[in-house]
Enzyme design. Structure first.
Site, PDB file in Angstrom:
ATOM      1  N   GLY A   1       3.535 -13.897  22.736  1.00 40.95           N
ATOM      2  CA  GLY A   1       2.829 -12.614  22.834  1.00 40.95           C
ATOM      3  C   GLY A   1       3.581 -11.617  23.682  1.00 40.95           C
TER       4      GLY A   1
ATOM      5  CB  ALA B   1      -0.929  -0.008   1.221  1.00 44.78           C
TER       6      ALA B   1
ATOM      7  CE  LYS C   1     -12.951 -29.316  30.371  1.00 47.02           C
ATOM      8  NZ  LYS C   1     -13.415 -29.580  29.021  1.00 47.02           N
TER       9      LYS C   1
ATOM     10  CG  ASP D   1       3.693  -9.580  20.561  1.00 52.78           C
ATOM     11  OD1 ASP D   1       3.527 -10.767  20.238  1.00 52.78           O
ATOM     12  OD2 ASP D   1       4.812  -9.065  20.722  1.00 52.78           O
TER      13      ASP D   1
ATOM     14  NE  ARG E   1      12.697  -8.024  18.401  1.00 49.25           N
ATOM     15  CZ  ARG E   1      12.168  -9.234  18.174  1.00 49.25           C
ATOM     16  NH1 ARG E   1      12.953 -10.266  17.975  1.00 49.25           N
ATOM     17  NH2 ARG E   1      10.869  -9.401  18.199  1.00 49.25           N
TER      18      ARG E   1
ATOM     19  NE  ARG F   1       7.764 -13.505  14.510  1.00 50.75           N
ATOM     20  CZ  ARG F   1       8.922 -13.308  15.162  1.00 50.75           C
ATOM     21  NH1 ARG F   1       8.912 -13.187  16.476  1.00 50.75           N
ATOM     22  NH2 ARG F   1      10.045 -13.237  14.518  1.00 50.75           N
TER      23      ARG F   1
ATOM     24  NE  ARG G   1      -1.457 -38.262  26.779  1.00 50.95           N
ATOM     25  CZ  ARG G   1      -0.691 -38.641  25.759  1.00 50.95           C
ATOM     26  NH1 ARG G   1      -0.675 -37.926  24.649  1.00 50.95           N
ATOM     27  NH2 ARG G   1       0.055 -39.715  25.859  1.00 50.95           N
TER      28      ARG G   1
ATOM     29  N   GLY H   1     -12.163 -22.704  23.939  1.00 50.81           N
ATOM     30  CA  GLY H   1     -12.884 -23.241  25.103  1.00 50.81           C
ATOM     31  C   GLY H   1     -11.957 -23.779  26.178  1.00 50.81           C
TER      32      GLY H   1
HETATM   33  P1  ADP Z   1       9.256  -3.928  18.159  1.00 51.79           P
HETATM   34  O1  ADP Z   1       9.343  -2.822  17.179  1.00 51.79           O
HETATM   35  O2  ADP Z   1       8.512  -5.123  17.637  1.00 51.79           O
HETATM   36  O3  ADP Z   1       8.771  -3.463  19.528  1.00 51.79           O
HETATM   37  P2  ADP Z   1      11.968  -4.054  19.187  1.00 51.79           P
HETATM   38  O4  ADP Z   1      11.617  -3.549  20.544  1.00 51.79           O
HETATM   39  O5  ADP Z   1      12.911  -5.191  19.076  1.00 51.79           O
HETATM   40  O6  ADP Z   1      10.705  -4.530  18.349  1.00 51.79           O
HETATM   41  O7  ADP Z   1      12.539  -2.816  18.354  1.00 51.79           O
HETATM   42  C1  ADP Z   1      12.903  -2.943  17.005  1.00 51.79           C
HETATM   43  C2  ADP Z   1      14.092  -2.082  16.726  1.00 51.79           C
HETATM   44  O8  ADP Z   1      13.743  -0.713  16.948  1.00 51.79           O
HETATM   45  C3  ADP Z   1      15.283  -2.302  17.641  1.00 51.79           C
HETATM   46  O9  ADP Z   1      16.068  -3.386  17.243  1.00 51.79           O
HETATM   47  C4  ADP Z   1      16.027  -0.994  17.471  1.00 51.79           C
HETATM   48  O10 ADP Z   1      16.745  -0.971  16.255  1.00 51.79           O
HETATM   49  C5  ADP Z   1      14.891  -0.012  17.396  1.00 51.79           C
HETATM   50  N1  ADP Z   1      14.639   0.565  18.729  1.00 51.79           N
HETATM   51  C6  ADP Z   1      14.079  -0.050  19.786  1.00 51.79           C
HETATM   52  N2  ADP Z   1      14.060   0.747  20.883  1.00 51.79           N
HETATM   53  C7  ADP Z   1      14.631   1.897  20.506  1.00 51.79           C
HETATM   54  C8  ADP Z   1      14.927   3.136  21.169  1.00 51.79           C
HETATM   55  N3  ADP Z   1      14.616   3.312  22.461  1.00 51.79           N
HETATM   56  N4  ADP Z   1      15.527   4.097  20.469  1.00 51.79           N
HETATM   57  C9  ADP Z   1      15.840   3.922  19.164  1.00 51.79           C
HETATM   58  N5  ADP Z   1      15.597   2.793  18.487  1.00 51.79           N
HETATM   59  C10 ADP Z   1      15.003   1.790  19.126  1.00 51.79           C
HETATM   60  O1  F6P Z   2       6.909  -9.473  19.111  1.00 51.18           O
HETATM   61  C1  F6P Z   2       6.649 -10.665  18.433  1.00 51.18           C
HETATM   62  C2  F6P Z   2       7.242 -11.846  19.166  1.00 51.18           C
HETATM   63  O2  F6P Z   2       6.931 -13.019  18.422  1.00 51.18           O
HETATM   64  C3  F6P Z   2       6.798 -12.016  20.613  1.00 51.18           C
HETATM   65  O3  F6P Z   2       5.520 -12.596  20.712  1.00 51.18           O
HETATM   66  C4  F6P Z   2       7.887 -12.873  21.166  1.00 51.18           C
HETATM   67  O4  F6P Z   2       8.047 -12.642  22.550  1.00 51.18           O
HETATM   68  C5  F6P Z   2       9.109 -12.405  20.407  1.00 51.18           C
HETATM   69  O5  F6P Z   2       8.639 -11.722  19.255  1.00 51.18           O
HETATM   70  C6  F6P Z   2      10.032 -13.524  19.982  1.00 51.18           C
HETATM   71  O6  F6P Z   2      11.148 -12.975  19.400  1.00 51.18           O
HETATM   72  P1  F6P Z   2      12.185 -13.802  18.490  1.00 51.18           P
HETATM   73  O7  F6P Z   2      11.559 -13.942  17.135  1.00 51.18           O
HETATM   74  O8  F6P Z   2      13.384 -12.922  18.460  1.00 51.18           O
HETATM   75  O9  F6P Z   2      12.398 -15.118  19.133  1.00 51.18           O
END
Ligand code: ADP
Ligand code: F6P
Length: 322
Positions: free
Chosen positions: A172, A24, A216, A129, A74, A255, A164, A187
């Site tokens: 999450g 998009a 149950k 999540d 990340r 995922r 079981r 359920g």
């Molecule tokens: P999500 O976006 O799913 O919450 P992360 O917390 O791992 O996942 O963040 C993704 C990326 O965003 C991190 O690897 C980093 O590069 C960047 N990021 C996270 N926190 C910060 C921060 N406080 N300041 C700047 N960049 C950040």
């Molecule tokens: O944020 C998505 C998520 O799948 C969470 O539910 C889980 O805690 C985490 O990422 C797992 O991270 P990774 O893929 O680095 O194992």
């Protein structure tokens, strides 16, 4: 200021529907005569200068695919000033006037920091999540919820056949939404989420014992990953309730997969709106769902918001799982 070229990236854990959002963004921008660079592997690609031009055809045949064609990562280096400065230098060199960031809260923090340093960014909530306080909904959540339900329906077949108990650990992060909602959908006899911490073992064991009294024979217990100790809980149930018990950790199976209609539609709307904002030179905003409407908020304000769990739903879940 006139936008000539924008970037788009996906960051943090991938989520089904991210591709629909990328599509998009690319199509909306191209239609307005704006060039789009796809930045690979989230902020890592920004630091390592891994970007490629995307045209309208480059995003064909992705709307139905899980994962992200741009890859995700990340990238801790991006949180450091040095990494951030390298990223900004690369943006300048590539002529990037703004970026659409698809990811979770962490990714929005990065988007805020970039906006603060002169590169307008728009965040789109993409994570299975559903843990972003400012938005009632995150892209990928519906697909994930349905995947969990399908997986646990299968587990139910075997659990029932063997009389079981199964303890299912649901991904999450620290958010119980997936566990609570899937727990209702399958359920479950008991649901354990981080936001509501009763005496966990007592709560689960009491519930199983109570249903045993009404004959149950098989039990599904849904536990959020943020709780921890899934295997230990299974052993405890086996001992205290005298029922053979298995632990199942769904993990990353949750995922993947083709996004549901809801995720494709929300992602498409959000991608469109994000580009509309950038076209007006507006940055430092996140696109969110609030009261069934797609709106945008200041990133600072959005990040300050706190989540609350649906306690009514939790109550209902346990009231009817008897
Ligand atoms: P999500 O976006 O799913 O919450 P992360 O917390 O791992 O996942 O963040 C993704 C990326 O965003 C991190 O690897 C980093 O590069 C960047 N990021 C996270 N926190 C910060 C921060 N406080 N300041 C700047 N960049 C950040
Ligand atoms: O944020 C998505 C998520 O799948 C969470 O539910 C889980 O805690 C985490 O990422 C797992 O991270 P990774 O893929 O680095 O194992």
């Amino acid at each position: 200021m006139g936008m000539k070229r924008i970037g788009v990236l996906t960051s943090g854990g991938d989520a089904p529907g991210m591709n629909a959002a990328v599509r998009a963004v690319v199509r909306t921008a191209c239609e307005q005569g704006i060039e789009v660079l796809g930045i690979e592997s989230g902020y890592r690609g920004l630091i390592e200068n891994r970007m490629r031009e995307l045209d309208i055809r480059s995003v064909s045949d992705i709307i139905h695919r899980g994962g992200t064609m741009l890859y995700s990562a990340r990238c801790p280096e991006f949180k450091e000033e040095e990494g951030m400065q390298t990223a900004i230098a690369n943006c300048k060199e590539r002529g990037i006037d703004g970026i659409v960031v698809i990811g979770g809260d962490g990714s929005f923090r990065g988007a805020r920091d970039l906006s603060l340093r002169g590169i307008p960014c728009i965040g789109i909530p993409g994570t299975i999540d559903n843990d972003i306080a400012s938005s009632d909904y995150t892209i990928g959540y519906d697909t994930c919820l349905n995947t969990i339900m399908q997986m646990v329906d299968r587990v139910r077949d075997t659990v029932e056949s063997h009389s079981r108990c199964v303890v299912v650990e649901v991904m999450g992060n620290r958010c119980g939404d997936l566990t609570l909602n899937s727990g209702i959908a399958v359920g479950a006899t008991a649901i354990v989420i981080p936001e509501i911490r009763d005496d966990i073992e007592k709560h689960v064991i009491q519930r199983i014992r109570r249903t045993q009294k009404t004959d149950k024979k098989h039990f599904i217990v849904m536990v959020a990953e943020g709780i921890g100790g899934t295997e230990a809980l299974a052993r405890k149930i086996e001992k205290e309730c005298k029922v053979e018990t298995r632990a199942v950790i769904l993990g990353h199976v949750q995922r993947g997969g083709s996004p549901t209609a809801r995720d494709r539609v929300v992602a498409s709307e959000m991608g469109y709106h994000a580009v509309q904002l950038l076209l007006q030179g507006i940055g430092n905003r996140v696109i969110v769902v609030r009261d069934d409407k797609i709106v945008d908020l200041d990133i600072y304000e959005a990040l300050k918001m706190e989540r609350s769990v649906n306690t009514e739903l939790y109550k209902i879940a346990h009231e009817i799982s008897i």
